[in-house]
Design an enzyme around this catalytic site. Structure first.
Site, short mmCIF file in Angstrom:
data_model
loop_
_atom_site.label_atom_id
_atom_site.label_comp_id
_atom_site.label_asym_id
_atom_site.label_seq_id
_atom_site.Cartn_x
_atom_site.Cartn_y
_atom_site.Cartn_z
N SER A 85 1.34 4.01 5.74
CA SER A 85 2.42 3.52 5.12
C SER A 85 3.44 3.39 5.84
CB SER A 85 3.13 4.14 3.53
OG SER A 85 4.34 3.69 3.08
N HIS A 104 -0.41 -0.36 5.27
CA HIS A 104 0.35 -0.30 3.75
C HIS A 104 1.42 -0.90 4.24
CE1 HIS A 104 0.66 0.16 -0.31
NE2 HIS A 104 2.08 1.38 0.31
N ASP A 127 5.12 -1.39 2.49
CA ASP A 127 6.72 -1.66 1.55
C ASP A 127 7.51 -2.07 1.19
OD1 ASP A 127 4.42 1.21 -0.13
OD2 ASP A 127 5.84 2.05 0.88
N MET A 159 10.54 -3.34 -0.66
CA MET A 159 11.86 -2.82 -2.18
C MET A 159 12.60 -3.20 -2.22
SD MET A 159 10.64 1.73 -1.53
CE MET A 159 9.47 2.20 -0.87
N HIS A 184 2.76 -4.10 -0.57
CA HIS A 184 2.83 -3.22 -1.75
C HIS A 184 4.64 -3.64 -2.40
CE1 HIS A 184 3.61 0.68 -4.36
NE2 HIS A 184 3.76 -0.33 -5.18
N MET A 199 7.34 -3.46 -4.01
CA MET A 199 8.05 -3.48 -5.11
C MET A 199 9.07 -3.38 -5.66
SD MET A 199 6.44 0.45 -4.22
CE MET A 199 6.36 0.13 -2.66
N MET A 256 -0.91 4.85 -9.49
CA MET A 256 0.32 5.12 -8.26
C MET A 256 0.38 6.50 -8.78
SD MET A 256 1.83 3.01 -6.44
CE MET A 256 3.41 4.51 -6.14
N GLY A 316 8.90 4.19 -4.93
CA GLY A 316 10.31 3.81 -3.85
C GLY A 316 10.59 5.06 -2.61
N GLY A 340 6.64 10.81 1.47
CA GLY A 340 7.54 12.09 0.71
C GLY A 340 7.30 12.96 -0.38
N ASP A 369 -2.20 5.66 -4.30
CA ASP A 369 -0.49 5.46 -3.36
C ASP A 369 0.59 6.88 -4.09
OD1 ASP A 369 1.61 4.97 -1.28
OD2 ASP A 369 1.95 3.06 -2.24
N GLY A 370 0.54 7.33 -2.60
CA GLY A 370 1.68 8.81 -2.77
C GLY A 370 1.23 10.57 -3.06
N GLY A 398 1.17 8.17 3.47
CA GLY A 398 2.88 7.85 4.34
C GLY A 398 2.93 8.93 5.83
#
Ligand code: DX5
Ligand code: ZN
Length: 229
Positions: free
Chosen positions: A14, A39, A41, A43, A72, A74, A143, A148, A151, A183-184, A205
């Site tokens: 990511s 990936h 993101d 947002m 992705h 969001m 998720m 959002g 890390g 993811d996450g 990420g």
């Protein structure tokens, strides 16, 4: 592309965990053997508190790499801008179940554009909410943090959710080829467990871009993911 029955893992680093201002140059150095997908993101500062980039940035990036894009979204009401992401011919576009009243219609639009359709579920959304949509998806993104920010620490409850979803998909008539993405908070500590639970597309990420050598870190993650198979 892995199927539900093989051990193939796709790693999808990511880029928001990296320096976005130099990504056009940096992307040329990414090892395609480790970076199966990129990936991205998106947002909107509304569905999630953070704001990143949109189709213009992604289009610019595309000119610099052949690594397939894993987008992705969001964003609130993805139906308003979905076409501009499909125009970029990415590997997949994933929408959030929680972001629209029309997830089924949007998944159909994505597939009709010849793009893999992904549906993402936040940690607080019961998996049963998306069961009836699985036949419309090529992948379900579980998720393992609230979306959002990169890390954040991995939520261990995601392991059981991945396992239960895989069981549900395998029990469908004829089995299902729908892949599970996670993811996450993925790291060297938990990647074997998420792969063992049934995730085949793994986003990372901080674990990739927080390392001194992102290629090395990505290769190590893929190797660690396979160990548990
Ligand atoms: C979270 C994003 C993730 C995030 C992953 O909202 O969707 O893709 O960038 O980063 P890490 O692996 O650091 O949690
Ligand atoms: Zn993401």
């Amino acid at each position: 592309m892995p199927t539900s029955s093989d051990n193939g893992i796709l790693l999808s680093p990511s880029i928001i965990a990296s320096d976005l201002s130099t990504m056009g140059r940096d992307v040329a150095a990414f090892d395609p053997a480790a970076f199966d997908l990129l990936h991205l993101d998106v947002m909107d500062g509304n569905f999630v508190p953070n704001l990143t980039f949109g189709p213009g940035y992604i289009k610019s990036l595309k000119a610099h790499t052949a690594i397939p894009f894993d987008i992705h979204l969001m964003i609130e009401r993805p139906e308003l801008s979905l076409e501009s992401y499909l125009d970029l011919a990415p590997w997949c576009v994933t929408i959030h179940y929680e972001s629209t009243r029309f997830p089924s219609r949007l998944l159909q639009i994505i597939r009709r554009a010849g793009v893999r359709a992904g549906l993402s579920v936040n940690p607080a959304t019961p998996l049963e909410a998306i069961h009836d949509l699985c036949s419309e998806c090529d992948l379900v993104l579980v998720m393992s943090v609230d979306p959002g920010f990169y890390g954040q620490p991995f939520m261990t409850a995601a392991l059981d959710r991945i396992r239960r979803l895989r069981e549900y998909l395998d029990a469908l008539r004829g089995g299902s080829s729908t892949l599970i993405q996670v993811d996450g908070g993925i790291s060297m500590k938990n990647i074997a467990s998420v792969a063992g639970a049934g995730a085949r597309i793994i986003v990372a990420g901080n674990a990739v871009f927080g390392a001194d050598d992102p290629n090395r870190a990505a290769l190590d993650l893929k190797r660690a993911a396979r160990n548990d198979q």
